[in-house]
Design an enzyme around this catalytic site. Structure first.
Site, PDB file in Angstrom:
ATOM      1  N   ASP A   7      -3.201  26.520  -7.922  1.00 47.22           N
ATOM      2  CA  ASP A   7      -3.239  28.030  -7.957  1.00 47.22           C
ATOM      3  C   ASP A   7      -4.502  28.799  -8.374  1.00 47.22           C
ATOM      4  O   ASP A   7      -5.155  29.644  -7.734  1.00 47.22           O
ATOM      5  CB  ASP A   7      -2.168  28.705  -8.689  1.00 47.22           C
TER       6      ASP A   7
ATOM      7  N   ASP B 245       2.463  21.354 -10.042  1.00 44.40           N
ATOM      8  CA  ASP B 245       2.031  22.104 -11.245  1.00 44.40           C
ATOM      9  C   ASP B 245       3.781  22.153 -11.883  1.00 44.40           C
ATOM     10  O   ASP B 245       4.682  22.408 -11.284  1.00 44.40           O
ATOM     11  CB  ASP B 245       1.884  23.551 -11.027  1.00 44.40           C
TER      12      ASP B 245
ATOM     13  N   ASP C 174      -8.711  24.634  -8.728  1.00 45.51           N
ATOM     14  CA  ASP C 174      -7.929  23.668  -8.134  1.00 45.51           C
ATOM     15  C   ASP C 174      -8.316  23.446  -6.819  1.00 45.51           C
ATOM     16  O   ASP C 174      -7.883  22.631  -6.062  1.00 45.51           O
ATOM     17  CB  ASP C 174      -6.524  24.302  -8.036  1.00 45.51           C
TER      18      ASP C 174
HETATM   19  P1  ATP Z   1       0.832  24.503 -15.060  1.00 46.33           P
HETATM   20  O1  ATP Z   1      -0.356  23.590 -15.117  1.00 46.33           O
HETATM   21  O2  ATP Z   1       2.111  23.729 -15.354  1.00 46.33           O
HETATM   22  O3  ATP Z   1       1.136  25.631 -14.243  1.00 46.33           O
HETATM   23  P2  ATP Z   1      -0.254  26.492 -17.038  1.00 46.33           P
HETATM   24  O4  ATP Z   1      -1.290  26.290 -15.786  1.00 46.33           O
HETATM   25  O5  ATP Z   1       0.455  27.473 -16.930  1.00 46.33           O
HETATM   26  O6  ATP Z   1       0.727  24.857 -16.386  1.00 46.33           O
HETATM   27  P3  ATP Z   1      -1.850  26.784 -18.606  1.00 46.33           P
HETATM   28  O7  ATP Z   1      -1.914  28.153 -18.206  1.00 46.33           O
HETATM   29  O8  ATP Z   1      -3.188  26.159 -18.704  1.00 46.33           O
HETATM   30  O9  ATP Z   1      -0.951  26.092 -17.977  1.00 46.33           O
HETATM   31  O10 ATP Z   1      -1.750  26.848 -20.214  1.00 46.33           O
HETATM   32  C1  ATP Z   1      -1.946  25.805 -21.074  1.00 46.33           C
HETATM   33  C2  ATP Z   1      -1.574  26.335 -22.605  1.00 46.33           C
HETATM   34  O11 ATP Z   1      -2.524  27.189 -22.773  1.00 46.33           O
HETATM   35  C3  ATP Z   1      -0.350  26.631 -22.753  1.00 46.33           C
HETATM   36  O12 ATP Z   1       0.570  25.553 -23.174  1.00 46.33           O
HETATM   37  C4  ATP Z   1      -0.325  27.599 -23.958  1.00 46.33           C
HETATM   38  O13 ATP Z   1      -0.537  26.842 -25.294  1.00 46.33           O
HETATM   39  C5  ATP Z   1      -1.558  28.097 -23.677  1.00 46.33           C
HETATM   40  N1  ATP Z   1      -1.755  29.354 -22.818  1.00 46.33           N
HETATM   41  C6  ATP Z   1      -1.170  29.622 -21.720  1.00 46.33           C
HETATM   42  N2  ATP Z   1      -1.313  31.045 -21.234  1.00 46.33           N
HETATM   43  C7  ATP Z   1      -1.994  31.675 -22.510  1.00 46.33           C
HETATM   44  C8  ATP Z   1      -2.522  32.750 -22.636  1.00 46.33           C
HETATM   45  N3  ATP Z   1      -2.249  33.795 -21.821  1.00 46.33           N
HETATM   46  N4  ATP Z   1      -3.029  33.194 -23.801  1.00 46.33           N
HETATM   47  C9  ATP Z   1      -3.342  32.390 -24.752  1.00 46.33           C
HETATM   48  N5  ATP Z   1      -3.005  31.028 -24.547  1.00 46.33           N
HETATM   49  C10 ATP Z   1      -2.268  30.702 -23.325  1.00 46.33           C
END
Ligand code: ATP
Length: 891
Positions: free
Chosen positions: A624, A325, A628
């Protein structure tokens, strides 16, 4: 009356809880009263069983038979020695196995289940075992329900109760009171039961049953008992040791009959055959494997990697691809908003981390939100469409309770001069759609003055199509978002929509159109500095690193380039959408080259893992979230995040990172390689010395001489050398250059061609050396006892030297720090003292039929024994010339 029939107020009143939760002292008192929230204690290590286990090996059986035979033959001294050997062997085995078992269990204990509760008015994380009836627990997707709960509030809550009800579809949950009586667990839709898993949504619940008073506790037996699985290497080695054992038995039987044919007495030949078998069977090997694995597990834990399943230790060493990730693992997951776009203008935001100090700057001029309506709206949505909390801890540092992305939005709003309390008071929240990666946005409904408003924030590609924009404008804004992302920033779009005041619910359909865009916020998440090194280390070690992220492709690519995962910014990236359009054959071809995957959903991770495995890769995969879990299970090594990971992900994993850091995976891979190397070292130490004992007996028999040891002496050699030094070798620290080699082929066994060749070289040399000393002593007129004493001592010292030889397959012992493995040093010292005792202590002299040695004999013995170092050094040198060792950054 059952809890599900009570109203939430009744339930709270009965357990005497306020919305502030319990006080610390009350919680403590209840813990005393109800006991810890644990199911019955884990099965204890059974000492008698462990003790009995020591007497089950074929070797011990032979010895016991021999003890009986010698007893019948009235060879009391031999009986005594054999009995002592059996007991000592059992004792050593017992202690070793006990320690190994204990350390593996202790490590399991590090992974205690946690629970989020409200106590003293604040959200806190505590160990789930400290939960008491009356606690207010918060649930989120991926959590294991830590106790039986009467639900007080729920948002889209769905719980997988298969563990209790066998029902495979998740159950929808709510907080309303149920009227019916006598409901089975599956129908108690306002309850959440211990051990079930939250698949979706959020909830707040009141603990009504803990430990054995929970539904799960009342079901007999521990449903979640996890059996300790054996690592394949353990099984492989047990089989290996078994095969060798049988071969040796055959050889010893032959020895027995040949001896009799050559005119030896059956009685004498029996004892010799038994002793030869004992000296040659590598019975220490299986135990050492367990110890080496346990040592590896302990070392990995020190590097913040907790092993959940023992086989992972071995597999880690042969990992060829790590899929990671991005957020939190490769980066620090400390988001800071650094740029804003209100649809027209760009602003910079100064300051760093979560400290709410900094300014919003428009063209070099600091600005407050109340000076510009558009800016205020953009910041307000970030502040209020938010489930996290920013707070200042007692140490003065600022922390975020919840999602760092949301924390960054709060900090940005504060920098713009908004006040959270005032804003929350003026825009009270009525309803919420929480953020889920699959949905890509979050929405909240607020009341304001005489009307209402919906706030939305999320990924620009998700939010912009929901806004009222013409297509040219939308494309322009998407381009702006892409430009911000190209700087490695995570971008969120904010939008809002006015609704009537009587609107109380927030159906998703209400969001699909008519939103007014408020703008974009871009936030950095700095790369972890140690990860850059770890990634280049992986490349040196022949391990590919893939980034699999939910973030935007452009952001992902920028960060991947910064970290060295891709060589340049033109490297290809596959997005989740492209993945959807690809069939497995296409993906099979693409996974060979593409290192960055963006905007992927958890199910894509599973497909990527499968295709990589199909290509023969050994895949380590991080994760996480609750979704997953399948990918973590199907990867060779599933790695869950200890801090941000959900319980479900942790349970599906083979290893958990307590610091969520990629660098820890790399460290664990190194330890995995060390473990396997050490097993090889032990093998290379044990097998040749066993072979030598057998060879030397055969040679002297062929020469028509009495064999060079009495049985008691052979048993002694076996005990002194095997018992101490082989265990010490399991603690070898790992060689230089261990990370410069390509990953080991998983099919490759313990014995390589090199080791087999060396086994015969060393075995032959030791046998020749022993026979030489023995024959010379006899020739010079020494008594048989004296000659045998010399032979035994030569054998023992040969083994000391061979232990040092075994510390590396290729490196000269001159290049291995002498004290880098203190255990080996101590083992050597102890073994030397023991050998001296056998030679010089009268009682032992009688038992082992030894005599004190003269100085010249000592010198000769040491000279001959050290020859094994010279010969192996030459062999190592030839090996190095043939195949120069790799050099890399990680020496
Ligand atoms: P990784 O897989 O690298 O850990 P991640 O799991 O943090 O990344 P996501 O959390 O799925 O990725 O986030 C994807 C997209 O969703 C982000 O690029 C952002 O634009 C949006 N995002 C992330 N967190 C929030 C939130 N709390 N509220 C609204 N939109 C969000």
């Amino acid at each position: 009356m059952h809890w599900y029939r009570k109203t939430t107020e009744q339930a709270l009143a009965e357990l005497q809880v306020t919305p502030e939760g319990l006080s610390a002292s009350e919680a403590q008192a209840r813990l005393q009263q109800y006991g810890p929230n644990r199911l019955q204690e884990e099965e204890k290590i059974s000492l008698p069983r462990l003790a009995l286990h020591q007497f089950t090996s074929p070797l011990i059986t032979i010895l016991l038979v021999a003890a009986v035979v010698t007893f019948v033959l009235r060879e009391w001294a031999d009986t005594a020695v054999i009995a002592a050997v059996v007991l000592l062997n059992a004792l050593i085995g017992f202690v070793q196995e006990l320690r190994a078992e204990q350390s593996v269990r202790a490590l399991k204990g590090l992974l205690v289940a946690r629970a989020r509760v409200i106590r003293e008015g604040r959200e806190q994380e505590i160990s789930a075992s400290e939960l008491v009836p009356g606690d207010l627990v918060l649930l989120a997707s991926g959590a294991r329900v830590p106790a039986d709960l009467r639900l007080l509030q729920t948002i889209e809550l769905r719980i997988d109760e298969a563990i209790l009800t066998g029902e495979s579809l998740p159950a929808e949950k709510h907080s309303q009171t149920l009227e019916q009586d006598n409901l089975i667990a599956g129908d108690q839709t306002n309850m959440a039961f211990m051990g079930t898993a939250v698949v979706n949504g959020r909830a707040r619940g009141l603990v009504v049953g803990t430990g054995n008073h929970s539904l799960l506790g009342s079901i007999a037996g521990d449903v979640r008992a996890i059996g300790t699985t054996k690592a394949p290497i353990q099984e492989k080695i047990e089989r290996f040791a078994h095969t060798i054992g049988l071969l040796v038995l055959g050889a010893c039987a032959a020895l027995f009959f040949i001896g009799i044919a050559l005119g030896g007495s059956a009685r004498e030949m029996f004892m010799i055959a038994v002793a030869a078998a004992v000296a040659t069977i590598p019975e220490g090997l299986p135990i050492v494997v367990t110890i080496a694995l346990a040592v590896g597990v302990g070392r990995m834990a020190r590097h913040n990697a907790i092993i959940r399943k023992l086989p992972a230790v071995e597999t880690l060493g042969s990992t060829t691809v790590i899929c990671s990730d991005k957020t939190g693992t490769l980066t620090r997951n400390e988001m800071t908003v650094t740029c804003l776009h209100d649809g027209q203008r760009f602003y910079e935001v100064s300051g760093s981390g979560y400290i709410p100090e900094g300014q919003i700057i428009d063209d070099a001029i600091p600005l407050l939100a109340n000076e510009r309506e558009e800016l205020a709206r953009l910041l307000r949505i970030g502040l209020l469409c938010n489930e996290s909390e920013l707070y200042r801890a007692s140490d003065g540092d600022w922390h975020v309770d919840g999602d760092p992305t949301e924390g960054a939005l709060i900090v940005a709003a504060l920098k713009g001069g908004l006040h959270s309390e005032i804003e929350r008071e003026q825009w009270p929240r009525q309803a919420l759609i929480p953020f889920e990666s699959e949905r890509g946005y979050m929405a909240s409904l607020h009341r304001h003055g005489d009307g209402g408003v919906i706030f939305v924030k999320g990924a620009p590609e998700r939010v912009l199509p929901m806004c009222e924009l013409d297509s040219a404008e939308r494309d322009r804004l998407l381009q702006v978002a892409a430009d911000i992302a190209a700087r490695g920033l995570r971008v969120l779009a904010m939008a809002s929509k006015a609704v009537a005041a009587d609107h109380n619910e927030l159906p998703q359909e209400a969001l699909q159109s008519g939103l007014q865009l408020a703008g974009l916020q871009g936030m950095i998440d700095p790369a972890r500095s140690e990860v850059i090194d770890a990634i280049s280390g992986c490349h040196d070690a022949g391990i590919r690193v893939l980034m699999i992220t939910g973030d935007h492709a452009i952001t992902a690519r920028a960060i991947a380039a910064e970290l060295g995962i891709i060589a340049d910014r033109d490297a290809p990236v596959i997005t989740g959408q492209q993945l959807e359009e690809m069939n497995d054959e296409e993906l099979y071809a693409r996974v060979a080259q593409v290192n960055v995957y963006a905007r992927v959903a958890p199910e894509h991770k599973l497909r990527i893992t499968r295709q990589l495995a199909e290509r023969g890769e050994i895949v380590a995969m991080t994760g996480d979230g609750v979704n997953d879990a399948p990918a973590l299970k199907s990867a060779h090594i599933g790695i869950a995040m200890g801090k941000t990971g959900t319980d479900v992900a942790k349970e599906a994993s083979d290893m958990v990172l307590t610091d969520d850091n990629f660098a820890s995976i790399f460290a664990a891979v190194r330890e995995g390689r060390v473990v396997f190397d050490n097993l090889r070292k032990v093998t290379f130490f044990l097998i040749p010395t066993g072979v030598a004992a057998l060879f030397s007996i055969i040679i002297t028999m062929l020469l028509g001489l009495p064999i060079p040891y009495v049985p008691a002496q052979l048993l002694w050699i076996n005990l002194v050398t095997n018992g101490l030094q082989d265990v010490a070798m399991a603690f070898e620290p790992g060689e230089r250059g261990i990370l410069c080699r390509p990953p080991r082929d998983r099919r490759e066994g313990l014995m390589s061609r090199l080791l087999i060749r060396r086994t015969f070289l060393v075995g032959g040399l030791i046998a020749a050396g022993v026979v030489l000393i023995y024959v010379q002593a006899l020739k010079n007129g020494a008594s048989l006892e004296c000659a045998r004493t010399q032979a035994v001592t030569t054998m023992v010292f040969f083994q000391f030297f061979q232990a040092w030889n075994s510390r590396s397959e290729t490196a000269s012992i001159a290049h291995i720090p002498f004290f880098s493995n203190p255990f080996l040093f101590i083992a050597l010292l102890a073994a030397s003292l023991a050998q001296l005792a056998v030679l010089y202590v009268p009682g032992l002299q009688w038992l082992f039929q030894t005599e004190p040695l003269a100085l010249t004999a000592w010198l000769k013995i040491l000279l001959v024994a050290s020859s094994v170092v010279l010969v192996v050094e030459i062999d190592k040198w030839l090996q190095r010339r043939h195949q120069p060792p790799a050099h890399c950054q990680y020496e």
